[in-house]
Design an enzyme around this catalytic site. Structure first.
Site, PDB file in Angstrom:
ATOM      1  CD  GLU A 139       6.266   7.219  -2.228  1.00 42.90           C
ATOM      2  OE1 GLU A 139       5.751   9.051  -2.914  1.00 42.90           O
ATOM      3  OE2 GLU A 139       4.467   7.033  -1.956  1.00 42.90           O
ATOM      4  CE  LYS A 154       4.448   0.964  -1.331  1.00 43.72           C
ATOM      5  NZ  LYS A 154       4.334   2.241  -1.457  1.00 43.72           N
ATOM      6  CD  GLU A 198       0.728   4.788  -7.487  1.00 46.55           C
ATOM      7  OE1 GLU A 198       1.082   4.009  -5.846  1.00 46.55           O
ATOM      8  OE2 GLU A 198      -0.939   5.500  -7.278  1.00 46.55           O
ATOM      9  CG  ASP A 236       3.806   2.632   2.368  1.00 40.41           C
ATOM     10  OD1 ASP A 236       5.250   2.936   1.517  1.00 40.41           O
ATOM     11  OD2 ASP A 236       3.077   2.949   2.007  1.00 40.41           O
ATOM     12  CG  ASP A 266       2.408   6.250   2.424  1.00 43.06           C
ATOM     13  OD1 ASP A 266       1.617   6.156   1.270  1.00 43.06           O
ATOM     14  OD2 ASP A 266       3.145   7.794   2.146  1.00 43.06           O
ATOM     15  CB  SER A 267      -2.925   4.775   0.999  1.00 44.76           C
ATOM     16  OG  SER A 267      -3.018   3.612   1.372  1.00 44.76           O
TER      17      SER A 267
HETATM   18  O1  KIV Z   1       0.406   3.335   0.416  1.00 41.75           O
HETATM   19  C1  KIV Z   1      -0.297   3.037  -0.670  1.00 41.75           C
HETATM   20  O2  KIV Z   1      -0.970   2.467  -0.317  1.00 41.75           O
HETATM   21  C2  KIV Z   1       0.871   2.658  -1.731  1.00 41.75           C
HETATM   22  C3  KIV Z   1       0.131   1.683  -2.912  1.00 41.75           C
HETATM   23  C4  KIV Z   1      -1.187   2.149  -3.941  1.00 41.75           C
HETATM   24  C5  KIV Z   1       1.040   0.663  -3.406  1.00 41.75           C
HETATM   25  O3  KIV Z   1       1.807   3.101  -2.116  1.00 41.75           O
END
Ligand code: KIV
Length: 275
Positions: free
Chosen positions: A118, A116, A185, A86, A47-48
């Site tokens: 969090e 993934k 992280e 994500d 989600d970055s």
């Molecule tokens: O969203 C992302 O790119 C991440 C990485 C920093 C692991 O969660």
């Protein structure tokens, strides 16, 4: 060059064998196909993308539709690479039903290999249900960008004995819940090492030191493409942004000076143009 795509069973096996792998981001077809041509084993459509692709200041306003829109071309561009999607903020933390619905939707619509999300031990009961529903889950603890406000900003986590112990408990709970691996992280290297030793699933470290099982970086960071911000843990393996600006400026100069397009780049067929 073709490589063999990892299966979910390889994650634990590689940890047992001490084989270190890399895990990078991609958010579009072209970058995914470049990563696919490399030795990289895992792509995260993180989600970055909120910051890197959409220009947001964080990840909070990234939606399920944004994620699905970006994961689809990555899956297409990287057929030999394990792709993780994500889950965005707010898409899994209301209820187990909401989490199963959105994680299934992400897998069904994009055909990614895993998701993934969090969160630590308190998400373990929900993760157990996701795994029971057939969804492969990668955990994410330490600095969790979706909750940086609650963590007091982008800060190293696990810096006290109590918080380090809590992270170890979180990792154990996520393993017990059925995660196939955990992103860790921004923690001190000793904490990365202790967590890696505490569980039998791989720890994918980003800013977590050298003793973890796998190294994660954002591709645009490691290639030197993203100009806004460079965290301490990012090593620049290339300076692609400078090279891109140089190429664009050369195109601009050659256009101004009438050098481009030369005959080589023009269609030179003779055609009689009627008066
Ligand atoms: O969203 C992302 O790119 C991440 C990485 C920093 C692991 O969660």
């Amino acid at each position: 060059m073709s490589k063999k795509k990892m299966s979910i069973l390889d994650f634990k096996k590689y940890k047992e064998e001490g084989k270190k792998i890399t895990y990078v981001t991609a958010y579009d077809y072209t970058m995914a196909s470049i990563v696919n041509d490399s030795d990289t084993e895992v792509i995260l459509v993180g989600d970055s993308l909120g910051m890197i692709m959409l220009g947001y200041s964080g990840t909070i306003n990234v939606t399920m539709d944004d994620m699905i829109h970006h994961i689809k071309p990555v899956v297409k561009g990287a057929p030999d690479t394990f792709v993780i999607g994500d889950m965005p903020f707010g898409s899994y933390n209301e209820s187990i039903e909401q989490a199963i619905h959105n994680c299934s939707r992400m897998m069904k619509e994009t055909l990614c290999d895993a998701i993934k999300l969090e969160g630590g031990a308190k998400y373990a009961p929900m993760i157990k249900e996701l795994v029971k529903a057939g969804i492969p889950v990668c955990g994410h603890i330490g600095l969790t960008p979706q909750t940086t406000t609650s963590l007091g900003g982008f800060k190293v986590q696990g810096g006290t004995p109590e918080s380090a112990k809590q992270l170890i408990e979180d990792a154990k709970a996520l393993e017990e819940a059925g995660c196939f691996g955990i992103v860790l992280e921004c923690v001190p290297s000793v904490v990365g090492e202790a967590i890696t030793k505490a569980v039998s699933i791989p720890i994918f470290g980003i800013g977590a030191g050298p003793h973890v099982d796998c190294q994660v970086l954002v591709t645009q960071d490691l290639l030197g493409m993203y100009g806004d911000f460079k965290p301490k843990f990012v090593k620049l393996y290339a300076h692609i942004r400078e090279e891109m600006v140089r190429a664009l400026n050369e195109f601009h100069r050659e256009t101004e000076e009438g050098i481009f397009p030369s005959e080589e780049y023009s269609f030179n067929k003779k055609v009689e143009i009627p008066e």
